[in-house]
Design a protein around this motif. Structure first.
Motif, PDB file in Angstrom:
ATOM      1  N   UNK A 147       0.765  -1.323  -0.055  1.00  0.00           N
ATOM      2  CA  UNK A 147      -0.029  -0.017  -0.026  1.00  0.00           C
ATOM      3  C   UNK A 147       0.808   1.307   0.111  1.00  0.00           C
ATOM      4  N   UNK A 148       2.183   1.058  -0.335  1.00  0.00           N
ATOM      5  CA  UNK A 148       2.994   2.461  -0.273  1.00  0.00           C
ATOM      6  C   UNK A 148       3.044   2.760  -1.550  1.00  0.00           C
ATOM      7  N   UNK A 149       2.060   3.266  -2.163  1.00  0.00           N
ATOM      8  CA  UNK A 149       1.837   3.524  -3.590  1.00  0.00           C
ATOM      9  C   UNK A 149       2.901   4.798  -3.965  1.00  0.00           C
ATOM     10  N   UNK A 150       3.308   5.660  -3.311  1.00  0.00           N
ATOM     11  CA  UNK A 150       3.815   6.714  -3.501  1.00  0.00           C
ATOM     12  C   UNK A 150       5.479   6.114  -3.770  1.00  0.00           C
ATOM     13  N   UNK A 151       5.979   5.333  -2.866  1.00  0.00           N
ATOM     14  CA  UNK A 151       7.318   4.838  -3.046  1.00  0.00           C
ATOM     15  C   UNK A 151       7.190   3.960  -4.201  1.00  0.00           C
ATOM     16  N   UNK A 152       6.372   3.098  -4.392  1.00  0.00           N
ATOM     17  CA  UNK A 152       6.319   2.386  -5.664  1.00  0.00           C
ATOM     18  C   UNK A 152       6.521   3.153  -7.064  1.00  0.00           C
ATOM     19  N   UNK A 153       5.607   4.473  -6.994  1.00  0.00           N
ATOM     20  CA  UNK A 153       5.769   5.398  -8.274  1.00  0.00           C
ATOM     21  C   UNK A 153       6.981   5.878  -8.374  1.00  0.00           C
ATOM     22  N   UNK A 154       7.704   6.209  -7.399  1.00  0.00           N
ATOM     23  CA  UNK A 154       9.085   6.823  -7.280  1.00  0.00           C
ATOM     24  C   UNK A 154       9.920   6.029  -8.039  1.00  0.00           C
ATOM     25  N   UNK A 155       9.868   4.429  -7.814  1.00  0.00           N
ATOM     26  CA  UNK A 155      10.713   3.599  -8.190  1.00  0.00           C
ATOM     27  C   UNK A 155      10.538   3.274  -9.734  1.00  0.00           C
ATOM     28  N   UNK A 156       9.249   3.216  -9.862  1.00  0.00           N
ATOM     29  CA  UNK A 156       8.879   2.888 -11.432  1.00  0.00           C
ATOM     30  C   UNK A 156       9.400   3.849 -12.291  1.00  0.00           C
ATOM     31  N   UNK A 157       9.294   5.362 -11.699  1.00  0.00           N
ATOM     32  CA  UNK A 157       9.448   6.619 -12.665  1.00  0.00           C
ATOM     33  C   UNK A 157      10.905   6.653 -12.855  1.00  0.00           C
ATOM     34  N   UNK A 158      11.730   6.261 -11.823  1.00  0.00           N
ATOM     35  CA  UNK A 158      13.194   6.190 -12.328  1.00  0.00           C
ATOM     36  C   UNK A 158      13.385   5.547 -13.408  1.00  0.00           C
ATOM     37  N   UNK A 159      13.019   4.484 -13.600  1.00  0.00           N
ATOM     38  CA  UNK A 159      13.021   3.375 -14.855  1.00  0.00           C
ATOM     39  C   UNK A 159      12.414   4.144 -16.261  1.00  0.00           C
ATOM     40  N   UNK A 160      11.175   4.432 -15.956  1.00  0.00           N
ATOM     41  CA  UNK A 160      10.439   5.462 -17.135  1.00  0.00           C
ATOM     42  C   UNK A 160      11.165   6.661 -17.429  1.00  0.00           C
ATOM     43  N   UNK A 161      11.820   7.340 -16.513  1.00  0.00           N
ATOM     44  CA  UNK A 161      12.680   8.396 -16.937  1.00  0.00           C
ATOM     45  C   UNK A 161      13.773   8.247 -17.696  1.00  0.00           C
ATOM     46  N   UNK A 162      14.390   7.137 -17.403  1.00  0.00           N
ATOM     47  CA  UNK A 162      15.773   6.469 -18.247  1.00  0.00           C
ATOM     48  C   UNK A 162      14.838   6.298 -19.862  1.00  0.00           C
ATOM     49  N   UNK A 163      13.898   5.741 -19.464  1.00  0.00           N
ATOM     50  CA  UNK A 163      13.263   5.209 -20.812  1.00  0.00           C
ATOM     51  C   UNK A 163      12.644   6.434 -21.644  1.00  0.00           C
ATOM     52  N   UNK A 164      12.656   7.680 -21.148  1.00  0.00           N
ATOM     53  CA  UNK A 164      11.963   8.667 -21.900  1.00  0.00           C
ATOM     54  C   UNK A 164      10.370   8.665 -21.989  1.00  0.00           C
ATOM     55  N   UNK A 165       9.758   7.854 -20.948  1.00  0.00           N
ATOM     56  CA  UNK A 165       8.549   7.999 -20.838  1.00  0.00           C
ATOM     57  C   UNK A 165       7.977   8.935 -19.688  1.00  0.00           C
ATOM     58  N   UNK A 166       6.823   9.328 -19.775  1.00  0.00           N
ATOM     59  CA  UNK A 166       6.099  10.233 -18.928  1.00  0.00           C
ATOM     60  C   UNK A 166       5.838   9.398 -17.534  1.00  0.00           C
ATOM     61  N   UNK A 167       6.085   9.999 -16.518  1.00  0.00           N
ATOM     62  CA  UNK A 167       5.886   9.502 -15.051  1.00  0.00           C
ATOM     63  C   UNK A 167       4.314   8.966 -14.948  1.00  0.00           C
ATOM     64  N   UNK A 168       4.376   7.976 -14.061  1.00  0.00           N
ATOM     65  CA  UNK A 168       3.103   7.489 -13.529  1.00  0.00           C
ATOM     66  C   UNK A 168       2.920   8.442 -12.458  1.00  0.00           C
ATOM     67  N   UNK A 169       1.526   9.107 -12.322  1.00  0.00           N
ATOM     68  CA  UNK A 169       1.104   9.939 -11.436  1.00  0.00           C
ATOM     69  C   UNK A 169       0.168   9.344 -10.472  1.00  0.00           C
ATOM     70  N   UNK A 170      -0.318  10.409  -9.611  1.00  0.00           N
ATOM     71  CA  UNK A 170      -1.354   9.744  -8.669  1.00  0.00           C
ATOM     72  C   UNK A 170      -2.579   9.188  -9.286  1.00  0.00           C
ATOM     73  N   UNK A 171      -2.928   9.272 -10.555  1.00  0.00           N
ATOM     74  CA  UNK A 171      -3.934   8.819 -11.070  1.00  0.00           C
ATOM     75  C   UNK A 171      -3.997   7.259 -11.189  1.00  0.00           C
ATOM     76  N   UNK A 172      -2.721   6.805 -11.107  1.00  0.00           N
ATOM     77  CA  UNK A 172      -2.578   5.347 -10.949  1.00  0.00           C
ATOM     78  C   UNK A 172      -2.547   4.813  -9.527  1.00  0.00           C
ATOM     79  N   UNK A 173      -3.606   4.108  -9.263  1.00  0.00           N
ATOM     80  CA  UNK A 173      -3.660   3.718  -8.008  1.00  0.00           C
ATOM     81  C   UNK A 173      -4.373   2.352  -7.866  1.00  0.00           C
ATOM     82  N   UNK A 174      -4.015   1.562  -6.784  1.00  0.00           N
ATOM     83  CA  UNK A 174      -4.602   0.241  -6.621  1.00  0.00           C
ATOM     84  C   UNK A 174      -4.387  -0.640  -7.872  1.00  0.00           C
ATOM     85  N   UNK A 175      -5.457  -1.295  -8.323  1.00  0.00           N
ATOM     86  CA  UNK A 175      -5.385  -2.320  -9.474  1.00  0.00           C
ATOM     87  C   UNK A 175      -4.742  -1.719 -10.702  1.00  0.00           C
TER      88      UNK A 175
END
Length: 598
Positions: free
Chosen positions: A473-501
């Motif tokens: 349930x620590x979704x902010x930490x999850x998004x932060x880790x995922x976005x590090x990879x997406x940033x290197x990939x040149x993809x937009x960050x996952x924001x707070x609209x992505x939650x739960x499932x």
């Protein structure tokens, strides 16, 4: 006495006594030291011999750069040679017939070869404490041996579930009949050895020890194992036995906390970072992602296997020839599927859809930059053709279309299709070829590139941490880790609209894309228990036609049509969550319990 020496001495003794039977047998002859072997005492008295022994054990970790790969046993790939892969993908394997996973290129996942490696590691660990050479070197080698044993058992765990945990060295007069340990006990055995390894290994090896285990490798192995232990397959699979999962889910949160903490311990080492090939280019990610495999000593690699041309081409897997386009005289063995291509997001982060007329009209435009660094598709730019084909394609453009129709009504097949004029026996069925990890500067028809195989890299650690954080349930930490990879990939960050499932689904797709072809999808789909949907669907491809004024001038091509096709029927049976223990092993050990469904 080691088995090899036992048989050498026994056979020599029989033949010698037979020759001397009339005059009596001289037993002193039997005590001679074999000239083609070294005793354990001799090996562990010399640090170089001990190191050589350890090096030989490393060979058991295998690699994934073969003519048939684990990713071609998933929805990501299709093997054009059908070397036992159809049997696997239609859930038809049995304890007596394992299809392509019965040996050879998959020895690092097979019961017998893995236990052989474990025995060699056990011998090493029983002897290394008596070695009298430099203490720092001795402890480092001991740590590597602990890591290797943990790695071998983690592969057994992933393929079979709980297995017999053997840490002693069996001799001929020992009782070899031993029951399987539970799934939980096998997990804890891997974790214990990984912890022992981490306590002894350095954070970094010397420049001349490329490919040896480090503290980070041991901690990453622990994190991966604990994540598998927390996943649905080990806890929710209704057919699980003590050998294939926890009999009760127990405290799932506690399991995810252990996995999260293990991944965090790798992050906290502070020695790894996501690779960027040329920081001056910024986030020019198609190039940076492609360069990850062409710069093997980079900041992202945690544990890898390296191949050197100086060792001879026989030791170098020629991944470019195995998987490259047939129009370049390569073999096109393992090919991406349409199933995988459709999983790549659009460049703005939205999902691709064939129901979107803009997407359907230009399916390869404006996609995730990693798509262009990973997959050869019709129209992608590659390198100049071989000399016997350059006249047919002066530019070097991949041609997987089925045909183009010229004004006179004649049709021309794509140079890289199965009907192509360069080689028409080994082309792709799906319309795609692998691009990732293939060096464009190498003529793969004749030369094997020194491509590394990465068992662990930092992107996986970030994903492991993100996955555990999502489940906690620590979704902010999850998004932060995922976005590090997406940033290197040149993809937009996952924001707070992505939650739960929605966050979980996006994470799983991100992991699939980033780690594609790295022997992750085979296990991920199983441990998430999505294999019935992912692997039960046919492997899809694309049929492309067009019209052209000049077949040699790509700019004249127009009126493209894209038709989805099936290239291989597939079927899923829940018994495929784990492989069967081979029949020969079951016959040798009456206490072994076969996996469910076999």
């Amino acid at each position: 006495m080691p088995l090899t020496r036992f048989f050498t001495v026994a056979i020599a003794g029989l033949s010698t006594c037979a020759a001397l039977v009339l005059s009596g047998c001289d037993n002193s002859i039997l005590e001679a030291t074999p000239r083609d072997q070294l005793s354990n005492r001799a090996v562990f008295a010399d640090p170089n011999l001990a190191e050589a022994s350890l090096n030989d054990i490393y060979r058991g970790v295998g690699h994934g750069l073969n003519g048939t790969t684990l990713w071609s046993l998933t929805d990501d790939g299709h093997n054009t040679r059908f070397g036992g892969t159809t049997q696997h993908m239609q859930s038809l394997i049995t304890p007596s017939s394992l299809g392509t996973m019965g040996g050879g290129r998959f020895d690092h996942y097979l019961w017998g070869p893995l236990y052989k490696s474990i025995r060699n590691t056990n011998i090493f660990l029983t002897q290394i404490d008596s070695a009298t050479f430099d203490e720092t070197r001795r402890l480092r080698m001991k740590g590597e041996a602990f890591f290797l044993r943990a790695y071998f058992y983690h592969n057994l765990l992933r393929i079979y579930g709980g297995v017999p945990i053997i840490k002693q060295v069996y001799e001929l007069d020992d009782d070899f009949v031993i029951a399987r340990n539970s799934f939980e006990q096998t997990v804890e055995a891997v974790v214990a050895d990984a912890d022992s390894a981490a306590a002894l290994l350095p954070v970094a090896q010397s420049a001349t020890a490329l490919g040896r285990a480090t503290k980070g490798a041991a901690l990453t192995l622990k994190a991966r194992t604990l994540m598998y232990a927390a996943s649905d397959l080990a806890n929710l699979n209704p057919g699980r036995l003590p050998e294939t999962g926890y009999t009760t889910p127990g405290d799932r949160a506690a399991k995810w906390r252990r996995a999260q903490a293990a991944a965090k311990s790798v992050i906290d080492l502070g020695v790894y970072s996501l690779f960027r090939g040329n920081p001056a280019q910024g986030e020019n990610t198609a190039d940076n992602y492609a360069a990850l495999w062409l710069n093997p000593t980079n900041s992202e690699v945690i544990f890898g296997r390296y191949f050197l041309a100086s060792r001879g081409t026989v030791d170098i897997p020629n991944v470019g020839r195995y998987d490259g386009p047939n129009g370049y005289h390569n073999w096109g063995s393992n090919t991406p599927t349409q199933n995988l291509v459709d999983a790549y997001r659009m460049a703005d982060g939205s999902k691709f859809s064939w129901n979107n007329p803009v997407h359907a009209a230009s399916p390869y435009a404006n996609r995730d930059p990693r798509f262009y660094a990973t997959i050869h598709f019709d129209g992608s730019k590659w390198v100049p053709r071989p000399s016997d084909a350059v006249a047919l394609d002066p530019v070097g453009i991949i041609q997987t279309f089925t045909k183009v129709t010229l004004p006179n009504g004649n049709t021309v097949p794509g140079l890289d299709s199965r009907a192509g004029p360069i080689e028409n026996w080994n082309g792709t069925y799906s319309g795609y070829y692998k691009r990732k990890a293939i060096n464009p500067a190498v003529d793969h028809q004749f030369v094997s590139q020194e491509v590394p195989w990465y068992f662990f890299r930092y992107a996986e650690v970030l994903f492991d941490y993100a996955e555990a954080s999502i489940e906690l349930g620590d979704e902010a930490a999850a998004r932060s880790a995922i976005n590090q990879v997406r940033r290197r990939a040149g993809m937009p960050a996952i924001d707070g609209a992505f939650t739960g499932a929605a966050l979980r689904d996006e994470y799983r797709n991100e992991r699939r894309i980033e780690l594609v072809f790295e022997e992750q999808r085979y296990f991920d789909a199983r441990r998430w228990m999505i294999a019935p949907q992912a692997f039960g669907e046919a492997a899809h491809g694309i049929d492309i036609t067009a019209q052209a004024t000049n077949a040699l001038d790509r700019s004249t091509y127009r009126n493209y049509t894209y038709k989805l096709i099936d290239v291989e029927p597939r079927a899923w049976n829940d018994r495929m969550y784990f492989n069967p223990i081979p029949r020969d092993e079951m016959n040798r050990n009456s206490l072994l319990k076969q996996n469910p469904g076999y």
